[in-house]
Design a protein around this motif. Structure first.
Motif, PDB file in Angstrom:
ATOM      1  N   ASP A 103       0.991  -1.185  -0.101  1.00 41.54           N
ATOM      2  CA  ASP A 103      -0.337   0.056  -0.135  1.00 41.54           C
ATOM      3  C   ASP A 103       0.946   1.138  -0.106  1.00 41.54           C
ATOM      4  O   ASP A 103       2.098   1.169   0.131  1.00 41.54           O
ATOM      5  CB  ASP A 103      -0.781  -0.019   1.291  1.00 41.54           C
ATOM      6  N   HIS A 104       0.134   2.393   0.040  1.00 43.57           N
ATOM      7  CA  HIS A 104       1.140   3.668  -0.204  1.00 43.57           C
ATOM      8  C   HIS A 104       1.925   3.820   1.166  1.00 43.57           C
ATOM      9  O   HIS A 104       2.690   4.836   1.183  1.00 43.57           O
ATOM     10  CB  HIS A 104       0.193   4.858  -0.378  1.00 43.57           C
ATOM     11  N   TRP A 105       1.710   3.227   2.203  1.00 45.31           N
ATOM     12  CA  TRP A 105       2.636   3.266   3.399  1.00 45.31           C
ATOM     13  C   TRP A 105       3.726   2.055   3.531  1.00 45.31           C
ATOM     14  O   TRP A 105       4.577   2.178   4.335  1.00 45.31           O
ATOM     15  CB  TRP A 105       1.833   3.118   4.872  1.00 45.31           C
ATOM     16  N   GLY A 106       3.652   1.448   2.520  1.00 48.02           N
ATOM     17  CA  GLY A 106       4.787   0.566   2.163  1.00 48.02           C
ATOM     18  C   GLY A 106       4.560  -0.951   2.909  1.00 48.02           C
ATOM     19  O   GLY A 106       5.440  -1.727   3.016  1.00 48.02           O
ATOM     20  N   ARG A 107       3.386  -0.986   3.340  1.00 43.75           N
ATOM     21  CA  ARG A 107       2.973  -2.549   4.151  1.00 43.75           C
ATOM     22  C   ARG A 107       2.640  -3.467   2.848  1.00 43.75           C
ATOM     23  O   ARG A 107       1.801  -2.895   2.200  1.00 43.75           O
ATOM     24  CB  ARG A 107       1.717  -2.104   5.044  1.00 43.75           C
ATOM     25  N   THR A 108       3.097  -4.618   3.208  1.00 37.28           N
ATOM     26  CA  THR A 108       2.883  -5.371   2.419  1.00 37.28           C
ATOM     27  C   THR A 108       1.314  -6.051   2.428  1.00 37.28           C
ATOM     28  O   THR A 108       0.860  -6.422   3.757  1.00 37.28           O
ATOM     29  CB  THR A 108       3.597  -6.638   2.804  1.00 37.28           C
ATOM     30  N   ILE A 109       0.430  -5.879   1.373  1.00 34.54           N
ATOM     31  CA  ILE A 109      -1.025  -6.480   1.403  1.00 34.54           C
ATOM     32  C   ILE A 109      -1.320  -7.845   0.605  1.00 34.54           C
ATOM     33  O   ILE A 109      -2.212  -8.370   0.675  1.00 34.54           O
ATOM     34  CB  ILE A 109      -2.047  -5.467   1.148  1.00 34.54           C
ATOM     35  N   PHE A 110      -0.321  -8.224  -0.205  1.00 35.85           N
ATOM     36  CA  PHE A 110      -0.049  -9.396  -0.831  1.00 35.85           C
ATOM     37  C   PHE A 110       1.256  -9.873  -1.162  1.00 35.85           C
ATOM     38  O   PHE A 110       2.074  -9.008  -1.522  1.00 35.85           O
ATOM     39  CB  PHE A 110      -0.911  -9.117  -2.304  1.00 35.85           C
ATOM     40  N   LEU A 142      -3.428   4.057  -5.233  1.00 38.24           N
ATOM     41  CA  LEU A 142      -2.261   3.640  -6.137  1.00 38.24           C
ATOM     42  C   LEU A 142      -1.570   2.393  -5.075  1.00 38.24           C
ATOM     43  O   LEU A 142      -1.579   2.647  -3.807  1.00 38.24           O
ATOM     44  CB  LEU A 142      -1.308   4.623  -6.354  1.00 38.24           C
ATOM     45  N   TYR A 143      -1.295   1.471  -5.402  1.00 35.00           N
ATOM     46  CA  TYR A 143      -0.515   0.443  -5.031  1.00 35.00           C
ATOM     47  C   TYR A 143       0.895   0.063  -5.599  1.00 35.00           C
ATOM     48  O   TYR A 143       0.898  -0.150  -6.902  1.00 35.00           O
ATOM     49  CB  TYR A 143      -1.617  -0.763  -4.793  1.00 35.00           C
ATOM     50  N   GLY A 144       1.846  -0.201  -4.891  1.00 31.81           N
ATOM     51  CA  GLY A 144       3.057  -0.480  -5.448  1.00 31.81           C
ATOM     52  C   GLY A 144       3.276  -1.985  -5.539  1.00 31.81           C
ATOM     53  O   GLY A 144       2.480  -2.801  -4.994  1.00 31.81           O
ATOM     54  N   TRP A 145       4.294  -2.539  -6.618  1.00 30.71           N
ATOM     55  CA  TRP A 145       4.444  -3.741  -6.680  1.00 30.71           C
ATOM     56  C   TRP A 145       5.872  -4.063  -6.819  1.00 30.71           C
ATOM     57  O   TRP A 145       6.583  -3.375  -7.504  1.00 30.71           O
ATOM     58  CB  TRP A 145       3.489  -4.450  -7.381  1.00 30.71           C
ATOM     59  N   VAL A 146       6.461  -5.241  -6.515  1.00 34.48           N
ATOM     60  CA  VAL A 146       7.739  -5.751  -6.907  1.00 34.48           C
ATOM     61  C   VAL A 146       7.660  -7.317  -7.209  1.00 34.48           C
ATOM     62  O   VAL A 146       6.975  -7.707  -6.702  1.00 34.48           O
ATOM     63  CB  VAL A 146       8.622  -5.546  -5.330  1.00 34.48           C
ATOM     64  N   LEU A 147       8.243  -7.343  -8.407  1.00 37.74           N
ATOM     65  CA  LEU A 147       8.367  -8.812  -9.032  1.00 37.74           C
ATOM     66  C   LEU A 147       9.855  -9.082  -9.039  1.00 37.74           C
ATOM     67  O   LEU A 147      10.662  -8.485 -10.116  1.00 37.74           O
ATOM     68  CB  LEU A 147       7.651  -9.038 -10.300  1.00 37.74           C
ATOM     69  N   SER A 148      10.123 -10.145  -8.433  1.00 39.06           N
ATOM     70  CA  SER A 148      11.335 -10.711  -8.614  1.00 39.06           C
ATOM     71  C   SER A 148      11.363 -12.184  -9.239  1.00 39.06           C
ATOM     72  O   SER A 148      10.600 -12.935  -8.773  1.00 39.06           O
ATOM     73  CB  SER A 148      12.042 -10.943  -7.276  1.00 39.06           C
TER      74      SER A 148
END
Length: 75
Positions: free
Chosen positions: A25-32, A56-62
């Motif tokens: 989320d926009h606070w950087g807390r993992t939601i998924f 807005l939600y951020g995502w990281v894919l490794s």
């Protein structure tokens, strides 16, 4: 949902050895999180199970691949 953008799953055409998707989320807390390349985020909150607020939600894919015999670039 309304049938539009009700889920999120990055596309890939490469053979992958590992996959790790994280949505924050926009606070950087993992939601998924998911390590399954076929499992995307459905827009629900992990605690309540209900839909998250619009925003807005951020995502990281490794990912990692051992393959060397596939055509480049992968999309």
């Amino acid at each position: 949902g309304d049938g539009l953008n009700d889920g999120f799953l990055p596309r890939h055409d490469c053979p992958l050895r590992t996959w790790s998707l994280q949505v924050v989320d926009h606070w950087g807390r993992t939601i998924f999180t998911s390590t399954d390349p076929n499992m995307g985020w459905d827009g629900t909150h992990p605690t309540t199970g209900g839909p998250v607020p619009a925003g807005l939600y951020g995502w990281v894919l490794s990912t990692r691949s051992d393959a060397v015999d596939f055509p480049m670039p992968c999309e």
